[in-house]
Enzyme design. Structure first.
Site, PDB file in Angstrom:
ATOM      1  N   CYS A   6      -0.867  -2.287  15.191  1.00  0.00           N
ATOM      2  CA  CYS A   6      -0.706  -2.124  13.743  1.00  0.00           C
ATOM      3  C   CYS A   6      -1.280  -3.304  12.958  1.00  0.00           C
ATOM      4  O   CYS A   6      -0.950  -4.464  13.238  1.00  0.00           O
ATOM      5  CB  CYS A   6       0.783  -1.961  13.436  1.00  0.00           C
ATOM      6  SG  CYS A   6       1.151  -1.934  11.678  1.00  0.00           S
ATOM      7  N   GLU A  25       0.812  -1.210   0.000  1.00  0.00           N
ATOM      8  CA  GLU A  25       0.000   0.000   0.000  1.00  0.00           C
ATOM      9  C   GLU A  25       0.845   1.259   0.000  1.00  0.00           C
ATOM     10  O   GLU A  25       1.982   1.250   0.460  1.00  0.00           O
ATOM     11  CB  GLU A  25      -0.812   0.079   1.296  1.00  0.00           C
ATOM     12  CG  GLU A  25      -1.802  -0.999   1.489  1.00  0.00           C
ATOM     13  CD  GLU A  25      -2.413  -0.882   2.879  1.00  0.00           C
ATOM     14  OE1 GLU A  25      -3.286  -1.692   3.165  1.00  0.00           O
ATOM     15  OE2 GLU A  25      -2.008   0.003   3.646  1.00  0.00           O
ATOM     16  N   CYS A  71       5.242  -7.234   7.805  1.00  0.00           N
ATOM     17  CA  CYS A  71       6.273  -6.687   8.700  1.00  0.00           C
ATOM     18  C   CYS A  71       6.556  -7.691   9.814  1.00  0.00           C
ATOM     19  O   CYS A  71       5.627  -8.277  10.359  1.00  0.00           O
ATOM     20  CB  CYS A  71       5.788  -5.370   9.300  1.00  0.00           C
ATOM     21  SG  CYS A  71       7.026  -4.580  10.350  1.00  0.00           S
ATOM     22  N   ASN A 103      -5.802   4.292  15.362  1.00  0.00           N
ATOM     23  CA  ASN A 103      -6.719   3.791  14.328  1.00  0.00           C
ATOM     24  C   ASN A 103      -7.295   2.433  14.745  1.00  0.00           C
ATOM     25  O   ASN A 103      -6.545   1.557  15.192  1.00  0.00           O
ATOM     26  CB  ASN A 103      -5.972   3.586  13.003  1.00  0.00           C
ATOM     27  CG  ASN A 103      -5.749   4.888  12.270  1.00  0.00           C
ATOM     28  OD1 ASN A 103      -6.613   5.754  12.251  1.00  0.00           O
ATOM     29  ND2 ASN A 103      -4.588   5.015  11.672  1.00  0.00           N
ATOM     30  N   CYS A 149       4.001  -4.796  15.946  1.00  0.00           N
ATOM     31  CA  CYS A 149       3.525  -3.847  16.960  1.00  0.00           C
ATOM     32  C   CYS A 149       2.039  -4.144  17.234  1.00  0.00           C
ATOM     33  O   CYS A 149       1.279  -4.422  16.299  1.00  0.00           O
ATOM     34  CB  CYS A 149       3.686  -2.410  16.465  1.00  0.00           C
ATOM     35  SG  CYS A 149       5.396  -1.971  16.108  1.00  0.00           S
ATOM     36  N   CYS A 190      -2.886   1.366   8.777  1.00  0.00           N
ATOM     37  CA  CYS A 190      -1.829   0.861   7.906  1.00  0.00           C
ATOM     38  C   CYS A 190      -1.942  -0.658   7.753  1.00  0.00           C
ATOM     39  O   CYS A 190      -2.078  -1.374   8.720  1.00  0.00           O
ATOM     40  CB  CYS A 190      -0.482   1.218   8.538  1.00  0.00           C
ATOM     41  SG  CYS A 190       0.913   0.516   7.704  1.00  0.00           S
ATOM     42  N   GLY A 205       5.917  -2.167   6.837  1.00  0.00           N
ATOM     43  CA  GLY A 205       7.296  -2.620   7.012  1.00  0.00           C
ATOM     44  C   GLY A 205       8.164  -1.712   7.855  1.00  0.00           C
ATOM     45  O   GLY A 205       7.834  -0.547   8.090  1.00  0.00           O
ATOM     46  N   CYS A 208       2.978   8.412   1.576  1.00  0.00           N
ATOM     47  CA  CYS A 208       3.506   7.457   2.555  1.00  0.00           C
ATOM     48  C   CYS A 208       3.712   6.134   1.823  1.00  0.00           C
ATOM     49  O   CYS A 208       2.769   5.568   1.258  1.00  0.00           O
ATOM     50  CB  CYS A 208       2.487   7.301   3.685  1.00  0.00           C
ATOM     51  SG  CYS A 208       2.918   6.026   4.862  1.00  0.00           S
TER      52      CYS A 208
END
Ligand code: SF4
Length: 377
Positions: A141, A108, A134, A312, A138, A362, A181, A127
């Site tokens: 995320c 993305e 990844c 988010n 986290c 994300c 990532g 971005c």
């Protein structure tokens, strides 16, 4: 979406990655290749100009090159490595792009327009991603839940900019490497892409217009500081104690706050570029007065700014463990936290979220694409 005929898409899909992509070569390597085939070195500059400035996508269109060189290039390299797959446009003007890579994987990029007081486009930021998935995982995320699939190569990193510029017929003014990532765990490819992007010959962007965001890979931060053209550095901090940081960012078990701050101080000493700290404010986790005290101390160690970021929603990832417990802070709480930091002379902004209505988290589009492929809707 820019117009691509079905036959062009099929042609590109058939070709990409069957041969190496020429954008994976440094400019010295392009020159070396050209000379090794018996052509003069200025031909390398013509190729670079055609690809990076004129954005030409087939060797046949490179009018200045002799036919023999075009044939050699055609037989050895590809130019295109990613395709626009899908995009979603937000009511705030941001656009989330999903790109398909040659191996069918998805990444993305998010376009964010900034308008001035008169409503005119002031600058545009993109971005971009540095990996498929990844490994850092986290807790807040969506990308982390994909797991690590693979690193992006330099051409895939750079082409995200080209695809969006072409689609929107605009020039991207700022790039943040903050998408899918951890860029510093794909160091070699990211640095090669940065060297190409900031080169005088490619005319893509000045290093001052590029921000690399890291979860805090301390040894790589020091390595990045020693690059000839260092970029702006943003650190995903999100906690002021090792205990909380380890809960939400497992990478900090390897690089605790002491190691991280040591590397940040080194980065500033070497580059004199102020640091940005990203701080997602979670209700009842990292929002106390003690957090304000500790964050102010951290922020003052070198010139810096703190970005307070809303959390988010990632409930669509069916979060487990600590991810399930994370609660967003209200706007009032964010304002209050920011005021307390400002009272301690810390530069703070509350960062606006872009694309609330287009799956802002994300990794979300790529995640839904993965689910579609596996039939898991
Ligand atoms: S926040 Fe960045 S480093 Fe952490 S899991 Fe997501 S993509 Fe990886």
């Amino acid at each position: 979406m820019f117009e691509l005929t079905d036959s062009f898409i099929k042609d590109v899909k058939d070709r990409i990655h069957k041969k190496p992509n020429i954008k994976n070569l440094s400019f010295d390597e392009v020159e070396e290749f050209v000379r090794s085939k018996g052509f003069e070195r200025y031909r390398a500059d013509q190729i670079i100009n055609d690809i990076y400035v004129k954005k030409i996508e087939t060797f046949a269109e490179m009018k200045q090159l002799p036919k023999e060189l075009k044939q050699v290039l055609e037989s050895e390299f590809e130019i295109v490595s990613i395709l626009n797959q899908r995009k979603r446009v937000s009511s705030d003007g941001s656009i989330k792009y999903l790109f398909e890579l040659a191996d069918g994987k998805s990444i993305e990029a998010v376009y964010m327009p900034w308008v001035d007081d008169k409503g005119e486009l002031d600058r545009s930021t993109l971005c971009i991603s540095s990996m498929v998935g990844c490994p850092v995982a986290c807790a807040f995320c969506a990308t982390g839940t994909l797991g690590f699939k693979r690193n992006l190569n330099p051409s895939e990193i750079i082409e995200q900019i080209f695809r969006v510029e072409k689609d929107l017929n605009t020039k991207i003014n700022n790039v943040v490497i903050m998408g899918m990532g951890e860029p510093l765990l794909n160091y070699e490819n990211v640095i090669k892409a940065l060297r190409i992007m900031t080169s005088e010959k490619s005319k893509i962007l000045s290093r001052r217009k590029i921000t690399l965001s890291s979860s805090g890979i301390a040894p790589r931060i020091k390595q990045l500081a020693n690059e000839a053209k260092p970029v702006k550095l943003a650190i995903s901090l999100h906690a002021t104690t090792n205990k909380v940081r380890e809960m939400i960012m497992p990478i900090s078990k390897s690089f605790d706050l002491t190691k991280l701050m040591d590397s940040i101080e080194y980065y500033y000493r070497k580059t004199k570029i102020p640091i940005t700290y990203e701080y997602i404010l979670f209700k009842d986790l990292n929002d106390s007065d003690e957090d304000v005290e500790r964050l102010a101390k951290i922020a003052k160690r070198v010139p810096s700014r703190v970005n307070i970021i809303p959390f988010n929603d990632i409930s669509f990832t069916l979060p487990q463990g600590i991810s399930k417990e994370l609660k967003p802070a209200t706007r009032a709480l964010m304002n209050n936290f920011a005021t307390k930091l400002r009272d301690k002379n810390v530069a703070v902004i509350i960062r606006d979220t872009f694309g609330d209505d287009i799956e802002a988290a994300c990794g979300q589009l790529a995640l839904s694409e993965e689910k579609n492929k596996s039939g898991d809707k």
